[in-house]
Design a protein around this motif. Structure first.
Motif, short mmCIF file in Angstrom:
data_model
loop_
_atom_site.label_atom_id
_atom_site.label_comp_id
_atom_site.label_asym_id
_atom_site.label_seq_id
_atom_site.Cartn_x
_atom_site.Cartn_y
_atom_site.Cartn_z
N ASN A 158 66.13 41.15 51.04
CA ASN A 158 66.70 42.32 50.39
C ASN A 158 68.14 42.59 50.81
OD1 ASN A 158 64.27 42.95 48.95
ND2 ASN A 158 63.42 43.71 50.88
N ARG A 159 68.58 41.96 51.89
CA ARG A 159 69.96 42.15 52.36
C ARG A 159 70.91 41.11 51.78
NH1 ARG A 159 68.90 41.64 58.48
NH2 ARG A 159 71.17 41.60 58.57
N LEU A 160 70.37 40.14 51.05
CA LEU A 160 71.21 39.09 50.47
C LEU A 160 71.90 39.57 49.20
CD1 LEU A 160 68.70 36.09 50.73
CD2 LEU A 160 70.61 36.56 52.27
N SER A 161 72.99 38.90 48.85
CA SER A 161 73.63 39.17 47.57
C SER A 161 72.70 38.70 46.46
CB SER A 161 74.96 38.42 47.47
OG SER A 161 74.73 37.03 47.39
N MET A 170 71.50 41.63 66.28
CA MET A 170 72.51 42.44 66.95
C MET A 170 72.35 42.39 68.46
SD MET A 170 75.22 44.14 66.57
CE MET A 170 75.21 44.46 64.79
N ARG A 171 71.11 42.49 68.91
CA ARG A 171 70.88 42.43 70.35
C ARG A 171 71.24 41.05 70.91
NH1 ARG A 171 65.14 43.21 73.64
NH2 ARG A 171 66.07 43.01 75.72
N MET A 172 70.91 40.00 70.16
CA MET A 172 71.24 38.65 70.61
C MET A 172 72.75 38.47 70.69
SD MET A 172 69.90 35.03 69.01
CE MET A 172 69.98 33.50 69.96
N LEU A 173 73.46 39.01 69.70
CA LEU A 173 74.92 38.92 69.71
C LEU A 173 75.50 39.64 70.91
CD1 LEU A 173 77.61 38.15 68.37
CD2 LEU A 173 77.43 40.24 67.00
N ASN A 174 74.93 40.78 71.27
CA ASN A 174 75.43 41.57 72.40
C ASN A 174 75.09 40.95 73.75
OD1 ASN A 174 76.60 43.52 70.75
ND2 ASN A 174 74.72 44.75 70.66
N GLU A 175 73.88 40.41 73.87
CA GLU A 175 73.41 39.92 75.17
C GLU A 175 73.66 38.43 75.40
OE1 GLU A 175 69.45 41.18 76.15
OE2 GLU A 175 69.71 43.15 75.19
N LEU A 176 73.63 37.66 74.33
CA LEU A 176 73.87 36.22 74.42
C LEU A 176 74.85 35.80 73.32
CD1 LEU A 176 70.14 35.13 74.93
CD2 LEU A 176 71.93 35.02 76.68
N VAL A 178 74.96 26.40 63.60
CA VAL A 178 73.97 25.35 63.36
C VAL A 178 73.11 25.64 62.14
CG1 VAL A 178 72.05 26.22 64.79
CG2 VAL A 178 72.40 23.76 64.54
N LEU A 179 72.87 26.93 61.84
CA LEU A 179 72.09 27.28 60.65
C LEU A 179 72.97 27.70 59.48
CD1 LEU A 179 69.07 29.20 62.22
CD2 LEU A 179 69.14 26.86 61.34
N ASN A 180 74.26 27.82 59.73
CA ASN A 180 75.23 28.12 58.68
C ASN A 180 74.94 29.44 57.97
OD1 ASN A 180 77.53 27.55 57.19
ND2 ASN A 180 76.39 26.47 55.60
N GLN A 181 74.51 30.43 58.74
CA GLN A 181 74.33 31.78 58.21
C GLN A 181 74.37 32.78 59.35
OE1 GLN A 181 70.37 32.63 56.56
NE2 GLN A 181 69.68 30.63 57.23
N ASP A 182 74.68 34.02 59.01
CA ASP A 182 74.87 35.05 60.02
C ASP A 182 74.06 36.29 59.65
OD1 ASP A 182 75.71 36.91 61.83
OD2 ASP A 182 77.85 36.66 61.47
N PRO A 183 72.91 36.49 60.27
CA PRO A 183 72.08 37.65 59.95
C PRO A 183 72.78 39.00 60.13
CG PRO A 183 70.82 36.07 61.21
CD PRO A 183 72.25 35.60 61.25
N ASN A 184 73.79 39.05 61.00
CA ASN A 184 74.49 40.32 61.22
C ASN A 184 75.45 40.66 60.10
OD1 ASN A 184 73.50 41.48 63.65
ND2 ASN A 184 74.47 39.85 64.81
N SER A 185 75.79 39.71 59.30
CA SER A 185 76.70 40.01 58.19
C SER A 185 76.26 39.22 56.96
CB SER A 185 78.14 39.63 58.57
OG SER A 185 78.22 38.25 58.89
N TYR A 236 81.15 31.18 58.46
CA TYR A 236 80.50 29.88 58.60
C TYR A 236 79.62 29.60 57.40
CZ TYR A 236 82.19 30.21 63.35
OH TYR A 236 82.99 30.34 64.45
N TYR A 237 78.93 30.64 56.93
CA TYR A 237 78.07 30.44 55.78
C TYR A 237 78.87 30.03 54.56
CZ TYR A 237 74.21 31.03 52.60
OH TYR A 237 73.23 30.79 51.67
N ASN A 238 79.95 30.71 54.29
CA ASN A 238 80.77 30.39 53.13
C ASN A 238 81.45 29.04 53.28
OD1 ASN A 238 80.22 32.73 51.66
ND2 ASN A 238 81.67 33.90 52.87
N LYS A 239 81.69 28.64 54.51
CA LYS A 239 82.37 27.38 54.75
C LYS A 239 81.59 26.20 54.20
CE LYS A 239 84.10 24.51 58.58
NZ LYS A 239 84.24 24.40 60.04
N TYR A 240 80.27 26.27 54.34
CA TYR A 240 79.44 25.14 53.94
C TYR A 240 78.52 25.49 52.77
CZ TYR A 240 80.78 23.28 58.50
OH TYR A 240 81.47 22.84 59.59
#
Length: 269
Positions: free
Chosen positions: A55-58, A234-240, A250-257, A263-267
């Motif tokens: 539901n968060r995808l375009s 978000m927590r993973m981005l903050n802590e690791l 590696v997965l070519n997508q960013d759940p936070n955005s 990176y997603y658009n790049k490939y």
């Protein structure tokens, strides 16, 4: 002259069969697109009600995920062991696999033709503890109860569907090498440069949001990292942060955005 004639004949045969194959593939793709159009609304209803990520995808990426889910489901044989089949089961399992590979070019996990769905967790091999799922040469196995729990309880960072599909993705790229994705294989080397030190520190006792199970072995570290990447981005981005950014690549997508990450658009496939 005879050699040139033979070489010329071989070349013509190759070109002929190449052209035939190309036309056949276009015909199959058109046929599947047409079939998908009849099922898209149904797929959308089931997936939108169960997978918040969708539901968060375009709208464009939602369509892409739905079509890939349809293709993935058609490419697998689902077996129901001790559980009554429901129409949403193969769709949701296929959708989770597609969520994982949405940023990659290769997404069918083509080595695996069989997916086994069991009602509850189960015992496997000589292990004493029950399994929620596993992947081996015979197929992908999932406990339906645990699969649903993973879909509807993101806060615990446990998603057996994502976990087992992560194993399957590594399996087809590095073990059977039957569906090697250039992006994934290239970036996995960079991922490991970041991930290995974290994994080694966890084996020495360091506590992270990945949990103790991630320190079992590097295969489990990868699968748990995938779960956490989608469940608590978000927590993973903050802590690791370094590990999170390696996962983005590696997965070519960013759940936070979702979808807007560079990176997603790049490939974009």
């Amino acid at each position: 002259m005879e050699i040139l004639y033979i070489l010329g004949t071989v070349l013509l045969i190759i070109l002929f069969f190449g052209a035939v194959q190309s036309r056949f593939e276009k015909f199959i793709f058109y046929h599947r697109k047409k079939g998908f159009a009849q099922h898209e609304a149904y797929y959308r209803t089931i997936i939108s009600q169960n997978i918040p990520y969708f539901n968060r995808l375009s709208s464009e990426e939602q369509h892409k995920m739905l079509f890939r889910t349809y293709l993935f489901r058609r490419s697998k044989k689902f077996h129901y062991v001790g559980i009554e089949k429901r129409e949403d089961m193969p769709i949701l399992i296929s959708a989770v696999a597609t969520q994982l590979t949405l940023g990659l070019q290769k997404f069918s996990l083509n080595y695996f033709h069989d997916i086994y769905v069991l009602q509850h967790d189960y015992h496997y091999g000589y292990y004493s503890l029950p399994f929620m799922g596993h992947v081996d040469s015979t197929g992908i196995y999932l406990s339906w109860d645990d699969f649903l729990h993973g879909l509807h309880n993101a806060q615990d960072n446990s998603n057996v569907g994502l976990h087992e599909m992560a194993h399957a993705l590594a399996y087809v790229n590095f073990i059977t090498r039957t569906e090697e994705d250039k992006i994934f294989k290239k970036e996995f080397k960079n991922f490991s440069k970041v991930a290995r030190p974290v994994f080694q520190e966890m084996q020495k006792g360091r506590k992270t949001l990945l949990g103790d199970y991630a320190a079992t072995n590097y295969h489990e570290f990868w699968a748990v990292s995938v779960e956490t990447f989608f469940e608590s981005p978000m927590r993973m981005l903050n802590e690791l942060p370094d590990l999170y950014n390696a996962m983005v690549r590696v997965l070519n997508q960013d759940p936070n955005s979702v979808i807007t990450g560079k990176y997603y658009n790049k490939y974009l496939a």
